[in-house]
Write a protein that holds these residues in place. Structure first.
Motif, PDB file in Angstrom:
ATOM      1  N   SER A 100     -26.950   0.904   3.810  1.00 43.78           N
ATOM      2  CA  SER A 100     -28.237   0.406   3.326  1.00 43.78           C
ATOM      3  C   SER A 100     -28.897   1.364   2.343  1.00 43.78           C
ATOM      4  O   SER A 100     -29.813   0.982   1.619  1.00 43.78           O
ATOM      5  CB  SER A 100     -29.188   0.146   4.507  1.00 43.78           C
ATOM      6  N   ILE A 227     -25.374  -5.256   3.705  1.00 45.56           N
ATOM      7  CA  ILE A 227     -26.642  -5.796   3.226  1.00 45.56           C
ATOM      8  C   ILE A 227     -26.442  -6.740   2.051  1.00 45.56           C
ATOM      9  O   ILE A 227     -27.084  -7.797   1.952  1.00 45.56           O
ATOM     10  CB  ILE A 227     -27.595  -4.646   2.835  1.00 45.56           C
ATOM     11  N   LYS A 231     -27.661 -10.705   1.510  1.00 45.60           N
ATOM     12  CA  LYS A 231     -28.417 -11.195   0.357  1.00 45.60           C
ATOM     13  C   LYS A 231     -27.746 -12.432  -0.236  1.00 45.60           C
ATOM     14  O   LYS A 231     -28.411 -13.405  -0.602  1.00 45.60           O
ATOM     15  CB  LYS A 231     -28.517 -10.106  -0.706  1.00 45.60           C
ATOM     16  N   MET A 243     -34.875  -7.422   6.267  1.00 48.42           N
ATOM     17  CA  MET A 243     -34.262  -6.369   5.455  1.00 48.42           C
ATOM     18  C   MET A 243     -35.135  -5.122   5.435  1.00 48.42           C
ATOM     19  O   MET A 243     -36.362  -5.224   5.365  1.00 48.42           O
ATOM     20  CB  MET A 243     -34.109  -6.846   4.001  1.00 48.42           C
ATOM     21  N   THR A 247     -33.795  -1.596   0.520  1.00 46.51           N
ATOM     22  CA  THR A 247     -32.561  -2.241   0.087  1.00 46.51           C
ATOM     23  C   THR A 247     -32.812  -3.317  -0.960  1.00 46.51           C
ATOM     24  O   THR A 247     -31.865  -3.830  -1.554  1.00 46.51           O
ATOM     25  CB  THR A 247     -31.828  -2.876   1.280  1.00 46.51           C
TER      26      THR A 247
END
Length: 297
Positions: A100, A227, A231, A243, A247
């Motif tokens: 992250s 991550i 998304k 989140m 990030t």
């Protein structure tokens, strides 16, 4: 054994030819043959099968070569470490981090550090939360960025400093019913499908725990390995995600909207850890102090 013998042995093993090895070493072929013979006599074994000036390693010779490669690499590493002590501004920082922090946090601070110390080098690796702690303890690396910071009473093998606290926010598809809100409560997402990191990630547990605290268990539709995968799933309209705020700095995908959460307890600490039983190398100590200076501003 002498280092000259080892160097000659490794060169002959590499070229499988006494004369070619002698040429590369800029010595007489007879000198190479004599040093190899002396080494074999000392060890009491044949390292090579000879066919004139051409040679091949014996099975035990192959094992010996692997050990000597490892030994010489360790010696070179020791030389580099001594050199760093003499000139810490051009040494190497060995640091690990969670995925992250790969897109923004760590690159930005390394860039700033190298603006001040342009000859400094970095060896970086990423790992899961508990692997970061164990890697610092066992010497795989001496520094690690981590989130959340481990509690001191639970982990005595490491020390460190909390650098900052960041908010947890919601990432929703652009056409989501709550996308135009300036902020929402987490419980307003109770009927949505969630996309989360897999089990084994500490942030996976944090998401589940946060939802439970406000009265619901999230409906997990998909899991993404990192991550960026989450998304992409949100961008495709397959669910919502929680989140860490950092990030999404300069990296919010199309077809998604960041929505702040008004729940006051939704945040996480971010810090840097180091081993309690070992002293940081000078360049690493320089970087550690730079982190403290940077995030104290």
């Amino acid at each position: 054994m002498e280092m000259r013998q080892i160097n000659y042995f490794m060169e002959v093993a590499k070229r499988e030819h006494m004369t070619e090895a002698a040429d590369a070493l800029h010595v007489a072929q007879s000198s190479v043959s004599r040093q190899i013979s002396n080494l074999e006599a000392e060890l009491g074994i044949d390292l090579f099968i000879r066919d004139g000036r051409r040679v091949k390693l014996t099975p035990i010779g192959k094992i010996f070569l692997m050990r000597m490669i490892k030994t010489t690499n360790m010696m070179e590493e020791a030389k580099r470490e001594v050199k760093e002590y003499l000139n810490p501004e051009s040494g190497t920082v060995r640091i690990a981090f969670p995925i992250s922090m790969a897109a923004h946090t760590l690159p930005s601070v390394i860039y700033a550090f190298r603006m001040r110390y342009p000859e400094a080098k970095f060896q970086m690796s990423n790992a899961l939360y508990y692997d970061l702690i164990n890697g610092v303890v066992h010497g795989d690396f001496n520094l690690a960025m981590i989130a959340p910071m481990p509690l001191k009473e639970q982990e005595t093998r490491i020390s460190g400093t909390t650098l900052f606290t960041e908010n947890i926010i919601a990432l929703v598809p652009i056409h989501h019913a709550l996308a135009n809100r300036t902020s929402i409560k987490l419980e307003e997402l109770k009927d949505d499908s969630f996309v989360v990191l897999p089990e084994g990630f500490v942030f996976h547990d944090q998401v589940i725990e946060a939802c439970n605290k406000v009265g619901f268990s999230p409906k997990i539709a998909f899991e993404g390995k990192d991550i960026d995968a989450l998304k992409g799933l949100v961008s495709a309209g397959l669910g919502v995600a929680l989140m860490p705020e950092m990030t999404l700095i300069d990296n919010t995908p199309q077809s998604t909207i960041m929505v702040p959460l008004s729940n006051s307890n939704l945040s996480r600490t971010v810090g840097v850890i180091y081993p309690t039983q070992r002293k940081l190398l000078p360049t690493e100590e320089l970087f550690y102090n730079f982190l403290l200076e940077t995030y104290d501003k």
